[in-house]
Scaffold this active site. Structure first.
Site, PDB file in Angstrom:
ATOM      1  N   SER A  31       0.824  -1.215   0.000  1.00 38.84           N
ATOM      2  CA  SER A  31       0.000   0.000   0.000  1.00 38.84           C
ATOM      3  C   SER A  31       0.853   1.257   0.000  1.00 38.84           C
ATOM      4  CB  SER A  31      -0.921  -0.004   1.231  1.00 38.84           C
ATOM      5  OG  SER A  31      -0.164  -0.129   2.423  1.00 38.84           O
ATOM      6  N   HIS A 164     -41.891  20.718 -10.514  1.00 33.44           N
ATOM      7  CA  HIS A 164     -42.011  19.870 -11.712  1.00 33.44           C
ATOM      8  C   HIS A 164     -41.370  20.528 -12.926  1.00 33.44           C
ATOM      9  CE1 HIS A 164     -45.038  17.724  -9.285  1.00 33.44           C
ATOM     10  NE2 HIS A 164     -45.448  18.939  -8.958  1.00 33.44           N
ATOM     11  N   SER A 285     -15.882  23.806 -27.968  1.00 30.13           N
ATOM     12  CA  SER A 285     -15.994  22.511 -28.643  1.00 30.13           C
ATOM     13  C   SER A 285     -14.926  22.442 -29.710  1.00 30.13           C
ATOM     14  CB  SER A 285     -17.382  22.385 -29.267  1.00 30.13           C
ATOM     15  OG  SER A 285     -17.359  21.438 -30.324  1.00 30.13           O
ATOM     16  N   LYS A 291     -19.684  27.079 -29.506  1.00 27.69           N
ATOM     17  CA  LYS A 291     -20.054  26.511 -28.210  1.00 27.69           C
ATOM     18  C   LYS A 291     -19.309  27.096 -27.020  1.00 27.69           C
ATOM     19  CE  LYS A 291     -22.044  23.055 -27.512  1.00 27.69           C
ATOM     20  NZ  LYS A 291     -23.002  22.003 -27.651  1.00 27.69           N
ATOM     21  N   GLU A 298     -20.722  20.397 -15.012  1.00 29.18           N
ATOM     22  CA  GLU A 298     -20.999  19.035 -15.481  1.00 29.18           C
ATOM     23  C   GLU A 298     -20.083  18.035 -14.783  1.00 29.18           C
ATOM     24  OE1 GLU A 298     -20.844  18.950 -19.786  1.00 29.18           O
ATOM     25  OE2 GLU A 298     -22.302  20.567 -19.910  1.00 29.18           O
TER      26      GLU A 298
HETATM   27  N1  ARG Z   1      -1.017  -1.358   5.412  1.00 28.16           N
HETATM   28  C1  ARG Z   1      -1.913  -1.894   6.368  1.00 28.16           C
HETATM   29  C2  ARG Z   1      -3.269  -1.196   6.273  1.00 28.16           C
HETATM   30  O1  ARG Z   1      -3.368  -0.246   5.580  1.00 28.16           O
HETATM   31  C3  ARG Z   1      -1.350  -1.702   7.737  1.00 28.16           C
HETATM   32  C4  ARG Z   1      -1.797  -2.708   8.735  1.00 28.16           C
HETATM   33  C5  ARG Z   1      -1.307  -4.039   8.402  1.00 28.16           C
HETATM   34  N2  ARG Z   1      -1.430  -4.950   9.471  1.00 28.16           N
HETATM   35  C6  ARG Z   1      -1.280  -6.265   9.271  1.00 28.16           C
HETATM   36  N3  ARG Z   1      -1.348  -7.001  10.310  1.00 28.16           N
HETATM   37  N4  ARG Z   1      -1.116  -6.737   8.089  1.00 28.16           N
HETATM   38  O2  ARG Z   1      -4.247  -1.606   6.854  1.00 28.16           O
END
Ligand code: ARG
Length: 471
Positions: A31, A164, A285, A291, A298
């Protein structure tokens, strides 16, 4: 982290594993490329945790000093864009911890004492979201301020009010805009209320059951500006209600701005022509040179769909999870960040865009001449002169039919014509006097709705004044 040997495993948790994960799994489970946005919050949380550990005698004062020195350096590296984020270290937490250990040695390895990434990540998100909410509340304030200025300038600008999408009764453009002020006021209330539940500290819950170290959670809460601690460790690491609430408040705010956008688009259409929008919010456009398209409203309307989607994503993310933490939770961040980004950008743009509304008051007034906008006023006039409301309603319906046939608006009838139109409703015609034309005018209609919440210009001005003092 207990490994102090020279053959350090690459991962913080890999000692028990006999084979490494594949590159695909590594990428799938990492992540760091999106949660690095929480780096400042992660460092802040770690420093408060370390300070508590030192106060409680769980780590040495020297460890704390080393951790603080290392974190200062890391923060500088992140701010200068020099920090080397590494996919191998999975997430923001492990990236920072690894760098800390590289910088300060064993003290870095002691930081995670009495803590888990489960309570750490929950703390980081809450710190991050608290800042986002504060920013959103300030931006709602800017939006409101500009909205009030435009409403004030148009407190007496007459336009048709619609139900309406048919002309219903005269309102002022200022009154119409103030409807959006009310919505934004509720939005601000909702974000402020959500903030209360965001602002509770999960740290100290560790993985799920708490920790055997003599920690002081109240101290950490105070250090980080949390109002209170989360009172159940299992709940604390698995709760994402606060994120869902934030997305729900955001979805409503976007829904309001989406409705506003729909009106701006409609009003700007040459078929309606009530307003023009400043060029900086429109585009041309590539094929039709004439336009001028309202792209920004939008897109606000379009982006509402994505915010609604994030709300559904988070609700769905949580619905099947057993207690306590599950890796599913890592999927909370992208919808949450995207929602905050979208709301923040939309509010910024909107605050500016409403100052660029050019009101075409003549077109609004012309539109009032079609659709018998003062028909209700005529019925009310008959009622005030003693006719029961249902009879008055019928008499005016006949007058409207006659106006349709003649091709005119109600105020264009002569007194005799008006009476003649109502003749089939007993008691109606004789109740119509010369003064009827006073109530058939747009100004008369507007001025008569002078109670709190009504469209009379004096009430619109009062509403604006109230809004300016109460916020
Ligand atoms: N990157 C993980 C999250 O966003 C952190 C926690 C991970 N904990 C674990 N026991 N894998 O949730």
């Amino acid at each position: 982290m207990t490994d102090t040997t020279s053959s350090q495993p690459a991962k913080a948790w890999s000692g028990r594993f006999t084979e490494p994960v594949s590159d695909l799994v590594k990428r799938y489970t990492a992540s760091v490329f999106f949660d690095q946005r929480m780096a400042r919050q992660d460092i802040r949380g770690s420093l408060a945790h370390a300070k508590m550990l030192a106060r409680q005698g769980i780590i040495a004062a020297q460890d704390l000093a080393d951790i603080e020195r290392g974190m200062t350096q890391i923060l500088g590296e992140i701010e200068r864009g020099e920090f080397a984020w590494n996919l191998d270290d999975e997430d923001v937490h492990l990236n920072i911890e690894k760098r800390l250990t590289a910088l300060v040695g064993d003290a870095g390895k002691r930081l995670h004492t009495g803590r888990s990434r489960n309570d750490q990540v929950a703390t980081d998100i809450r710190l991050w979201l608290r800042d986002a909410i504060d920013q959103i509340l300030a931006l709602i304030g800017d939006f409101q301020k500009n909205l009030l200025d435009v409403a004030e300038a148009n407190a007496a600008t007459a336009m048709p009010g619609f139900t309406h999408l048919q002309v219903a009764q005269p309102v002022t453009f200022g009154h119409h805009l103030m409807a959006y002020f009310e919505m934004s006021r509720r939005d601000a209330e909702r974000f402020a209320d959500c903030r209360k539940r965001v602002n509770r500290l999960p740290l100290g819950s560790a993985a799920l059951a708490g920790t055997s170290y003599p920690i002081d959670r109240e101290f950490v809460a105070q250090e980080l500006g949390f109002d209170e601690v989360c009172y159940n460790s299992l709940d604390a690491v698995s709760d994402r209600d606060f994120a869902i609430e934030f997305c729900a408040a955001s979805a409503l705010l976007m829904t309001h701005l989406s409705r506003f956008s729909e009106e701006l688009i409609l009003w700007m259409s040459p078929r309606v022509g009530f307003i023009d929008l400043a060029d900086r919010f429109c585009t041309g456009s590539s094929i039709m040179p004439q336009k001028k398209n309202p792209d920004v409203p939008e897109l606000v309307r379009g982006k509402t769909g994505r915010v609604n989607g994030s709300l559904i994503a988070l609700l769905t993310l949580m619905k099947g999870q057993p207690l306590a933490y599950n890796k599913d939770n890592q999927e909370d961040k992208e919808p949450l960040f995207d929602t905050a980004d979208t709301v923040i950008d939309t509010l910024r743009i909107y605050a500016d865009m409403i100052t660029g509304i050019r009101v075409k008051a003549d077109a609004m007034r012309d539109a009032l001449k079609q659709g018998y906008a003062t028909a209700t006023d005529l019925a009310d006039y008959l009622v005030k002169n003693g006719l029961p409301f249902r009879d008055a309603h019928e008499a005016v319906a006949l007058a409207v039919r006659a106006a349709d046939v003649k091709g005119c608006d109600l105020p264009q009838f002569s007194l005799d014509e008006l009476r003649a139109a109502m003749v089939h409703v007993p008691g109606a015609a004789e109740r119509v006097k010369d003064d009827v034309f006073g109530v058939l005018t747009v100004e008369g209609s507007l001025a008569s709705r002078k109670h709190i919440g009504g469209t009379a210009p004096e009430q619109v001005r009062a509403a604006i004044a109230r809004a300016r003092t109460q916020g």
